[in-house]
Scaffold this motif. Structure first.
Motif, PDB file in Angstrom:
ATOM      1  N   ASP A 118       1.123   5.033   0.325  1.00  0.00           N
ATOM      2  CA  ASP A 118       0.443   6.264   0.752  1.00  0.00           C
ATOM      3  C   ASP A 118       1.152   7.469   0.148  1.00  0.00           C
ATOM      4  O   ASP A 118       2.350   7.647   0.334  1.00  0.00           O
TER       5      ASP A 118
ATOM      6  N   ASP B 194      -8.660   0.835   5.744  1.00  0.00           N
ATOM      7  CA  ASP B 194      -7.325   1.412   5.956  1.00  0.00           C
ATOM      8  C   ASP B 194      -7.255   2.267   7.214  1.00  0.00           C
ATOM      9  O   ASP B 194      -7.924   3.296   7.309  1.00  0.00           O
TER      10      ASP B 194
ATOM     11  N   HIS C 217      -2.511   4.746  -2.761  1.00  0.00           N
ATOM     12  CA  HIS C 217      -3.532   5.545  -2.076  1.00  0.00           C
ATOM     13  C   HIS C 217      -3.141   7.014  -2.162  1.00  0.00           C
ATOM     14  O   HIS C 217      -2.276   7.484  -1.413  1.00  0.00           O
TER      15      HIS C 217
ATOM     16  N   HIS D 278       0.861  -1.183   0.000  1.00  0.00           N
ATOM     17  CA  HIS D 278       0.000   0.000   0.000  1.00  0.00           C
ATOM     18  C   HIS D 278       0.900   1.237   0.000  1.00  0.00           C
ATOM     19  O   HIS D 278       1.695   1.442   0.920  1.00  0.00           O
TER      20      HIS D 278
ATOM     21  N   MET E 193      -3.588  10.590  -1.318  1.00  0.00           N
ATOM     22  CA  MET E 193      -4.239  11.568  -0.419  1.00  0.00           C
ATOM     23  C   MET E 193      -3.782  12.939  -0.898  1.00  0.00           C
ATOM     24  O   MET E 193      -2.926  13.583  -0.292  1.00  0.00           O
TER      25      MET E 193
END
Ligand code: DX5
Ligand code: ZN
Length: 208
Positions: free
Chosen positions: A31, A171, A62, A29, A64
């Protein structure tokens, strides 16, 4: 249950990526924070791109960030299974879904704890994954928000109602205790629970 490993809280990213690569973890994953959508900022893509030198696992990216369209083309160069961006980001959601899919990469939408589940409805036919945030996005090591259990249920009901093939990924604050509060999820994303331990495989197995 599938497991995705976040290295956001790693003290030694290359080493932890190699250790994760030696486990049966399903995804890494990734980020990505821009310092605008959330306060923190992760390393630039010029550094991030090297993660594939340390792991052959598929990536679960992911974003953000406020403007996903600036990041999608860069991350699409990597070994991605999913690219996920937030429904709260400022840009045209449908445009960004199409952009991810134009690279033949599966598209996810992330939803923060305070955002109404119903905002997802218009996009359900076009997405492959929903990333249910069980903490406020922005940093690792936070506690799991209990209300997430109800939100997962609500999302699962929607997916069934519309008869869609969408994966639920949860998450934030995941460990062997909170995993039982994620009934209905397909993937659990865990960061500190895994990378702060001395036995990565044992922690990953405990989440399955
Ligand atoms: C939070 C990130 C999560 C986080 C998970 O903003 O999106 O992926 O790194 O870390 P833990 O498992 O430590 O909550
Ligand atoms: Zn994340």
């Amino acid at each position: 249950m599938k497991v995705s490993g976040s290295f956001l809280s790693s003290k030694n990213i290359p080493q932890d990526l190699e250790k994760l690569n030696d486990t049966d973890i399903d995804y890494i994953h990734v980020d990505v924070m821009d310092g605008k959508f959330v306060k923190n900022k992760t390393m630039p893509f010029s550094e991030m791109r090297h993660i594939s030198e340390y792991t052959s696992k598929r990536l679960d990216v992911h974003l953000m960030v406020k403007e996903p369209s600036k990041y999608i083309p860069m991350y699409a160069e990597l070994n991605c299974e999913y690219i996920t961006f937030h429904i709260e980001s400022v840009e045209d959601i449908k445009k960004n879904i199409d952009m991810v899919k134009s690279y033949s990469i599966k598209c996810g939408i992330a939803i923060s704890p305070d955002t109404k589940i119903s905002t997802l409805i218009p996009y359900l036919p076009d997405i492959d994954l929903i990333l249910v945030m069980s903490v406020v996005p922005g940093k690792g090591g936070q506690s799991f928000i209990e209300e997430t259990t109800n939100r997962i249920n609500e999302i699962r009901d929607l997916i069934n109602e519309y008869n869609l093939d969408i994966v639920i990924n949860v998450d934030g604050g995941i460990n062997d205790d909170t995993k039982d509060k994620c009934f209905g999820a397909d993937i659990l994303t865990a960061g500190s629970y895994i990378v702060k331990s001395s036995n990565f495989q044992e922690k990953i197995s405990s989440l399955r």
